[in-house]
Design a protein around this motif. Structure first.
Motif, PDB file in Angstrom:
ATOM      1  N   ASN A 104       0.799  -1.221   0.000  1.00 21.27           N
ATOM      2  CA  ASN A 104       0.000   0.000   0.000  1.00 21.27           C
ATOM      3  C   ASN A 104       0.834   1.274   0.000  1.00 21.27           C
ATOM      4  N   PHE A 105       2.013   1.223   0.641  1.00 19.97           N
ATOM      5  CA  PHE A 105       2.812   2.436   0.802  1.00 19.97           C
ATOM      6  C   PHE A 105       4.183   2.358   0.152  1.00 19.97           C
ATOM      7  N   GLY A 106       4.614   1.162  -0.216  1.00 12.51           N
ATOM      8  CA  GLY A 106       5.922   1.020  -0.839  1.00 12.51           C
ATOM      9  C   GLY A 106       7.085   1.206   0.119  1.00 12.51           C
ATOM     10  N   VAL A 107       6.847   0.988   1.421  1.00  9.95           N
ATOM     11  CA  VAL A 107       7.932   1.086   2.402  1.00  9.95           C
ATOM     12  C   VAL A 107       8.172  -0.274   3.041  1.00  9.95           C
ATOM     13  N   LYS A 108       9.422  -0.535   3.361  1.00  9.05           N
ATOM     14  CA  LYS A 108       9.780  -1.800   4.007  1.00  9.05           C
ATOM     15  C   LYS A 108       9.820  -1.615   5.513  1.00  9.05           C
ATOM     16  N   GLY A 132      11.398  -5.998  11.907  1.00 11.98           N
ATOM     17  CA  GLY A 132      10.981  -6.255  13.277  1.00 11.98           C
ATOM     18  C   GLY A 132      11.291  -5.130  14.240  1.00 11.98           C
ATOM     19  N   GLU A 133      12.481  -4.536  14.089  1.00 11.38           N
ATOM     20  CA  GLU A 133      12.876  -3.463  15.003  1.00 11.38           C
ATOM     21  C   GLU A 133      11.951  -2.256  14.913  1.00 11.38           C
ATOM     22  N   ASP A 134      11.310  -2.069  13.756  1.00  6.71           N
ATOM     23  CA  ASP A 134      10.388  -0.939  13.598  1.00  6.71           C
ATOM     24  C   ASP A 134       9.230  -1.020  14.587  1.00  6.71           C
TER      25      ASP A 134
END
Length: 82
Positions: free
Chosen positions: A54-58, A61-63
């Motif tokens: 949907n957003f094209g961002v990766k 887990g740390e996020d």
């Protein structure tokens, strides 16, 4: 294209409702992702895939270390996009 915070929130809410069958009335900024929304570890994997498509961002887990509420999640996506 720069997405507004409102658009980010709307897109996240839409895919939570459509793909995760979260009831619309359960979606609130202070909702706990695991408890209120009933997301388990497998759902988080699906959530990462949904965010990427949907957003094209990766996301990694740390996020998610400090992400407990839906507001934290909105903020995370907003940070990743800007």
């Amino acid at each position: 294209m720069v997405m507004t915070k409102e658009l980010i929130i709307q897109k996240i809410d839409d895919f939570l409702i459509d793909e995760f069958e979260v009831e619309e009335e359960e979606i609130a900024a202070d909702a706990n992702l695991k408890d209120t929304l009933g997301l388990d570890s497998l759902d988080f994997v699906d959530l990462v895939v949904a965010v990427e498509s949907n957003f094209g961002v990766k996301l990694v887990g740390e996020d998610f270390v400090n992400v407990t509420t839906l507001q934290n999640f909105y903020d995370l996506i907003e940070r990743k996009l800007h």
